[in-house]
Design a protein around this motif. Structure first.
Motif, PDB file in Angstrom:
ATOM      1  N   ALA A 155       0.730  -1.520   0.191  1.00 40.37           N
ATOM      2  CA  ALA A 155       0.364  -0.047   0.499  1.00 40.37           C
ATOM      3  C   ALA A 155       0.998   1.264  -0.393  1.00 40.37           C
ATOM      4  N   CYS A 156       2.250   1.118   0.653  1.00 39.43           N
ATOM      5  CA  CYS A 156       2.735   2.388   0.767  1.00 39.43           C
ATOM      6  C   CYS A 156       3.869   2.421  -0.694  1.00 39.43           C
ATOM      7  N   ALA A 157       3.902   1.177  -1.287  1.00 39.71           N
ATOM      8  CA  ALA A 157       4.668   1.499  -2.309  1.00 39.71           C
ATOM      9  C   ALA A 157       3.445   1.824  -3.374  1.00 39.71           C
ATOM     10  N   ALA A 179       8.087   5.763   1.291  1.00 43.72           N
ATOM     11  CA  ALA A 179       7.629   4.971   0.835  1.00 43.72           C
ATOM     12  C   ALA A 179       9.457   4.377   0.703  1.00 43.72           C
ATOM     13  N   VAL A 180       9.979   4.889   0.260  1.00 50.86           N
ATOM     14  CA  VAL A 180      11.182   4.391   0.605  1.00 50.86           C
ATOM     15  C   VAL A 180      11.946   4.141   2.060  1.00 50.86           C
ATOM     16  N   MET A 185      12.799   1.019   6.982  1.00 49.28           N
ATOM     17  CA  MET A 185      12.134   0.684   7.977  1.00 49.28           C
ATOM     18  C   MET A 185      12.144  -0.946   8.604  1.00 49.28           C
ATOM     19  N   HIS A 186      11.945  -1.331   7.486  1.00 47.32           N
ATOM     20  CA  HIS A 186      10.878  -2.875   7.042  1.00 47.32           C
ATOM     21  C   HIS A 186      11.881  -3.870   6.940  1.00 47.32           C
ATOM     22  N   ARG A 187      13.546  -3.663   6.546  1.00 47.31           N
ATOM     23  CA  ARG A 187      13.500  -4.701   5.997  1.00 47.31           C
ATOM     24  C   ARG A 187      14.269  -5.871   6.702  1.00 47.31           C
ATOM     25  N   ALA A 188      14.393  -5.713   7.852  1.00 50.89           N
ATOM     26  CA  ALA A 188      14.143  -7.201   8.901  1.00 50.89           C
ATOM     27  C   ALA A 188      12.839  -7.890   8.371  1.00 50.89           C
ATOM     28  N   ASN A 189      11.455  -6.994   8.046  1.00 56.02           N
ATOM     29  CA  ASN A 189       9.899  -7.546   7.617  1.00 56.02           C
ATOM     30  C   ASN A 189      10.334  -8.502   6.442  1.00 56.02           C
ATOM     31  N   ILE A 190      11.034  -7.885   5.747  1.00 59.54           N
ATOM     32  CA  ILE A 190      11.521  -8.169   4.282  1.00 59.54           C
ATOM     33  C   ILE A 190      12.065  -9.474   4.117  1.00 59.54           C
ATOM     34  N   ALA A 191      13.336  -9.336   5.334  1.00 64.05           N
ATOM     35  CA  ALA A 191      14.011 -11.168   5.296  1.00 64.05           C
ATOM     36  C   ALA A 191      13.735 -11.804   5.747  1.00 64.05           C
ATOM     37  N   ARG A 192      11.935 -12.146   6.124  1.00 66.56           N
ATOM     38  CA  ARG A 192      11.377 -12.466   6.761  1.00 66.56           C
ATOM     39  C   ARG A 192      10.468 -13.380   5.984  1.00 66.56           C
TER      40      ARG A 192
END
Length: 208
Positions: A155-157, A179-180, A185-192
């Motif tokens: 949604a942010c993108a 959005a960037v 800030m969500h890089r850990a979520n993206i990795a998971r």
């Protein structure tokens, strides 16, 4: 006048709007509310951030909802006040300041939240229609995938394109930057998400 000449003429006002937004955005409502109502220091649990998701990990749903609302409204208020007093350029500066204040509050050693709630609040200050579209995208992705983090990221993108479609090109540029930052800030979520270990909506076990 060109955009550059407008900036040079307005930079003191823009700086003031940015600082105003930053101070408002840096208020750590999650931390304040949990302390007032006798909860633990949310920086010592879960992900350690000050947002509503981490407040929810204390089991206090009401405080989590209040944190979400207040973290949104601080972005909305910053944009609306700056726009009312000085117009759209100041609203852009205040919105950016509020978002950065939430992510990097000086009072907490620049360790804040992940920004989604304040992102939505700043967006509301510019366009309620965009917020409705954002919400529709979030709900659709959440229904399909059951991933809250993925829903927010998508949604942010999509938000810059939404604003461009609504003929709000300057806010669209701001939200490209925001959005960037949300993705960073969500890089850990993206990795998971990539590894398949991210929690789905309704799961009781929460990873940091």
């Amino acid at each position: 006048m060109t955009d550059w000449s407008i900036f040079l003429a307005m930079w003191p006002a823009l700086l003031g709007a940015f600082v105003f937004g930053y101070v408002l955005g840096s208020i750590p409502f999650g931390l304040v509310l949990t302390r007032i109502f006798g909860g633990p220091d949310i920086r010592s649990i879960g992900s350690g951030n000050i947002g509503a998701t981490n407040v929810l990990r204390t089991g206090r749903k009401g405080l989590a909802a209040a944190t979400l609302l207040l973290d949104m409204l601080k972005g909305t208020v910053a944009v609306l006040i700056a726009h009312h007093l000085l117009g759209e350029p100041a609203a852009i500066a205040a919105g950016l300041g509020a978002f950065l204040g939430h992510l990097f509050p000086v009072w907490l050693g620049f360790k804040g939240g992940k920004g989604v709630a304040t992102f939505i609040g700043v967006l509301l200050g510019f366009s309620w229609q965009a917020v409705l579209i954002y919400a529709g995208i979030w709900v659709a992705i959440a229904f399909i995938t059951r991933y809250s983090s993925l829903s927010g990221l998508i949604a942010c993108a999509a938000t810059p394109a939404i604003l461009w479609t609504l003929e709000l090109p300057t806010p669209a540029k701001l939200f490209f930057v925001l959005a960037v930052l949300v993705f960073v800030m969500h890089r850990a979520n993206i990795a998971r998400l990539i590894s398949g270990t991210e929690n789905k909506i309704g799961q009781s076990t929460v990873k940091s």
